[in-house]
Motif scaffolding. Structure first.
Motif, PDB file in Angstrom:
ATOM      1  N   GLN B  13      53.739 -28.099 -48.420  1.00 25.20           N
ATOM      2  CA  GLN B  13      52.842 -29.009 -47.796  1.00 25.20           C
ATOM      3  C   GLN B  13      51.276 -28.457 -47.878  1.00 25.20           C
ATOM      4  O   GLN B  13      50.420 -28.764 -47.463  1.00 25.20           O
ATOM      5  CB  GLN B  13      53.097 -29.088 -46.411  1.00 25.20           C
ATOM      6  CG  GLN B  13      53.225 -27.877 -45.580  1.00 25.20           C
ATOM      7  CD  GLN B  13      53.623 -28.094 -44.114  1.00 25.20           C
ATOM      8  OE1 GLN B  13      53.572 -29.439 -43.643  1.00 25.20           O
ATOM      9  NE2 GLN B  13      54.268 -27.261 -43.420  1.00 25.20           N
ATOM     10  N   PHE B  14      50.887 -26.955 -48.199  1.00 29.20           N
ATOM     11  CA  PHE B  14      49.725 -26.223 -48.293  1.00 29.20           C
ATOM     12  C   PHE B  14      49.117 -26.472 -49.787  1.00 29.20           C
ATOM     13  O   PHE B  14      49.971 -26.210 -50.558  1.00 29.20           O
ATOM     14  CB  PHE B  14      49.971 -24.938 -47.571  1.00 29.20           C
ATOM     15  CG  PHE B  14      50.794 -24.934 -46.357  1.00 29.20           C
ATOM     16  CD1 PHE B  14      49.742 -25.305 -45.077  1.00 29.20           C
ATOM     17  CD2 PHE B  14      51.752 -24.381 -46.236  1.00 29.20           C
ATOM     18  CE1 PHE B  14      50.150 -25.293 -44.074  1.00 29.20           C
ATOM     19  CE2 PHE B  14      52.479 -24.153 -44.945  1.00 29.20           C
ATOM     20  CZ  PHE B  14      51.563 -24.688 -43.873  1.00 29.20           C
ATOM     21  N   SER B  15      47.801 -26.584 -49.666  1.00 27.04           N
ATOM     22  CA  SER B  15      47.360 -26.487 -51.055  1.00 27.04           C
ATOM     23  C   SER B  15      45.783 -26.113 -50.934  1.00 27.04           C
ATOM     24  O   SER B  15      45.052 -26.306 -49.840  1.00 27.04           O
ATOM     25  CB  SER B  15      47.375 -27.877 -51.719  1.00 27.04           C
ATOM     26  OG  SER B  15      46.610 -28.842 -51.090  1.00 27.04           O
ATOM     27  N   GLY B  36      47.090 -25.365 -40.956  1.00 24.90           N
ATOM     28  CA  GLY B  36      47.577 -26.127 -42.206  1.00 24.90           C
ATOM     29  C   GLY B  36      46.440 -26.483 -43.339  1.00 24.90           C
ATOM     30  O   GLY B  36      46.651 -27.171 -44.165  1.00 24.90           O
ATOM     31  N   GLY B  38      45.175 -24.311 -45.272  1.00 27.07           N
ATOM     32  CA  GLY B  38      45.363 -23.567 -46.473  1.00 27.07           C
ATOM     33  C   GLY B  38      44.508 -22.277 -46.374  1.00 27.07           C
ATOM     34  O   GLY B  38      44.788 -21.384 -47.673  1.00 27.07           O
ATOM     35  N   THR B  41      47.328 -19.583 -47.274  1.00 29.89           N
ATOM     36  CA  THR B  41      47.655 -19.985 -48.653  1.00 29.89           C
ATOM     37  C   THR B  41      46.556 -19.184 -49.655  1.00 29.89           C
ATOM     38  O   THR B  41      46.958 -18.475 -50.537  1.00 29.89           O
ATOM     39  CB  THR B  41      47.613 -21.521 -49.215  1.00 29.89           C
ATOM     40  OG1 THR B  41      48.639 -21.892 -48.310  1.00 29.89           O
ATOM     41  CG2 THR B  41      48.260 -21.530 -50.354  1.00 29.89           C
ATOM     42  N   GLY B 207      42.414 -27.943 -47.592  1.00 35.18           N
ATOM     43  CA  GLY B 207      42.204 -27.218 -49.007  1.00 35.18           C
ATOM     44  C   GLY B 207      40.824 -27.036 -49.667  1.00 35.18           C
ATOM     45  O   GLY B 207      40.792 -26.801 -50.633  1.00 35.18           O
TER      46      GLY B 207
END
Lengths: 269, 221
Positions: B13-15, B36, B38, B41, B207
């Motif tokens: 779900q992360f980008s 959430g 990113g 990530t 993101g």
């Protein structure tokens, strides 16, 4: 009133639970009552039973070590990585757990004697490696390992599932390869799980009978282990010796299970 | 220097979408953003722990996008610290040095020096389970700094600390990164942390990355 209802709850649970505990306890007590110290001593003095005892210790230990060495990497892979076909490997690993033991022994026998264009696995082991397997002690180890390893893998899988993978990631950023992260970070944390897996594999190997009978046979002074001793003594009508050996196996199993309890099925230190 | 060019990462779900930024050598950059959004990530991609879909990551001008995490020479402190439960404090500090086959005497010397700088010299033989939150933070920081990394990546390392310990850690981390001249990228939710530490500020939202001025307002590109 509240306290009273708690007592009822635990009483009912205790009564239901005691059915199984008592069944097993009575089985052992019945065996003890059936035999005498004299029978026990006589049985254990028999050279063939002493041979079976030592062969059991040796083969169980070798099987348990093999299960750990081969099971640990597989359990780690299954716990840490998702890959195509992982469900299939997971299922294959469980087959020896659900397969009837005799079928496993038969399958091993077929595997070693299936002719493929005139080539046989057993012939290759015997003629090329000088290491015959079928109806020899290696067949005992292989029969025990085939089942014990599945239990070791299950135990190790749970162990690695419960160990946080983040320290391994951090170790990799610090300069570890994946192998170093596995050996230096994951494995030391899994030591209690490894011990539990070894013990479970050892206990499973001790109880193995069906595959050994089919694949290794039950030849005295050659492939006879304690589980086959019980069968052989029963087949010649020597019930006293069969019970004495059974009690010896119960004692061995209890020692192993006590070690397991001491180590704790808890996975992390 | 950390340079990220048109980075795209997709992980569940992360980008991270087309993110580009540069942190000059010795700069302390703060990365803020929604939960959430990113941030982790992005940090894990720079570390090499996540596969990059496209784009480039350069450290001191060298393209390390496809390098293994251990070859990048980055110090990483994750949010959960991820200390090694079976090692004591000195073993943590010596870990990266042993991997680099640094002579034993030099390891001892560097561990001693760093433990004094971190104020944990009295804890050197203590197991990780017996450390407080602040002490654990210092060990994680020391573990990441001991091999003089090219850059330091911090993922909300102080979020679980009380106010007083957090302030102490701010002073300590700023002093150490200045003394060692280490380029730092620090993820946080705390405005106070950003004001106390940042030379540069970035905001990662859904993101997408925006650079902010030190007061937290978007810089017009």
């Amino acid at each position: 009133m509240r306290k009273r209802s708690d007592i009822d709850f635990f009483l009912i649970l205790g009564l239901i639970s005691s059915v199984y505990v008592l069944l097993i306890a009575f089985l052992v007590i019945a065996d003890i009552r059936y035999t005498t110290l004299q029978d026990f001593r006589l049985a254990l003095q028999k050279p063939e039973i002493q041979h079976a005892f030592w062969l059991t210790l040796k083969t169980c230990t070798v099987s348990a070590f093999l299960s750990i060495w081969i099971g640990t990497p597989l359990a780690y892979l299954l716990a840490r990585h998702r890959f195509r076909g992982d469900w299939l490997i997971d299922t294959i690993v469980d087959i020896p757990i659900v397969l009837p033991p005799l079928v496993l022994g038969l399958s091993l026998l077929i595997l070693f004697h299936l002719p493929i264009n005139g080539w046989e696995l057993e012939n290759w082991f015997r003629d090329d490696l000088g290491f015959p397997v079928t109806y020899r002690w290696p067949a005992v180890v292989l029969s025990q390992f085939a089942v014990a390893c599945a239990f070791a893998i299950r135990t190790m899988r749970v162990t690695f599932d419960q160990i946080d993978r983040r320290p391994e990631d951090v170790a990799r950023t610090l300069g570890c390869t994946r192998l170093q992260a596995f050996l230096q970070i994951a494995l030391p944390q899994a030591i209690r799980g490894e011990t539990a897996a070894f013990t479970i594999a050892w206990a499973r190997a001790l109880g193995e009978f069906g595959p050994i009978l089919v694949f290794a046979g039950a030849t005295r002074f050659r492939t006879e282990v304690l589980s086959t001793t019980v069968f052989l003594e029963l087949s010649i009508g020597n019930l006293e010796a069969a019970v004495a050996v059974s009690l010896l196996m119960v004692a061995m199993a209890m020692v192993i299970l006590m070690i397991l309890r001491l180590v704790g099925l808890g996975v992390r230190g | 220097m950390i340079e990220v060019r048109n980075l795209n990462v997709r992980q569940g779900q992360f980008s991270v979408r087309d993110v580009s930024f540069t942190i000059e050598a010795g700069e302390y950059a703060i990365l803020m953003g929604t939960t959430g959004g990113g941030k982790t990530t992005l940090l894990e991609s720079i570390c090499g722990l996540r596969q990059v879909h496209s784009g480039k990551i350069l450290l001191d001008g060298v393209d390390v996008t496809t390098w293994l995490p251990g070859d990048r020479g980055l110090g990483y402190v994750p949010q959960d610290l991820a200390l090694f439960p079976h090692l004591n404090v000195s073993e943590h500090l010596a870990f990266a040095l042993k991997l680099r086959k640094v002579p034993r005497r030099e390891i001892r010397q560097r561990v001693d020096e760093l433990s004094k700088l971190l104020g944990i010299e009295h804890l050197i033989d203590r197991t990780i389970k017996r450390l407080s939150g602040g002490e654990s933070q210092r060990v994680a920081l020391g573990r990441a700094l001991v091999f003089r990394p090219r850059a330091l990546l911090l993922d909300e390392p102080f979020s679980a600390l009380d106010q007083e310990t957090r302030s102490e850690m701010h002073t300590l981390v700023r002093r150490l990164t200045r003394d060692f001249g280490i380029t730092t990228l620090h993820v946080t939710h705390s405005e106070e942390e950003a004001l106390a530490l940042a030379d540069r500020r970035f905001l990662l939202k859904h993101g997408n990355l925006t650079e902010l001025n030190l007061q937290g307002l978007p810089i017009e590109s």
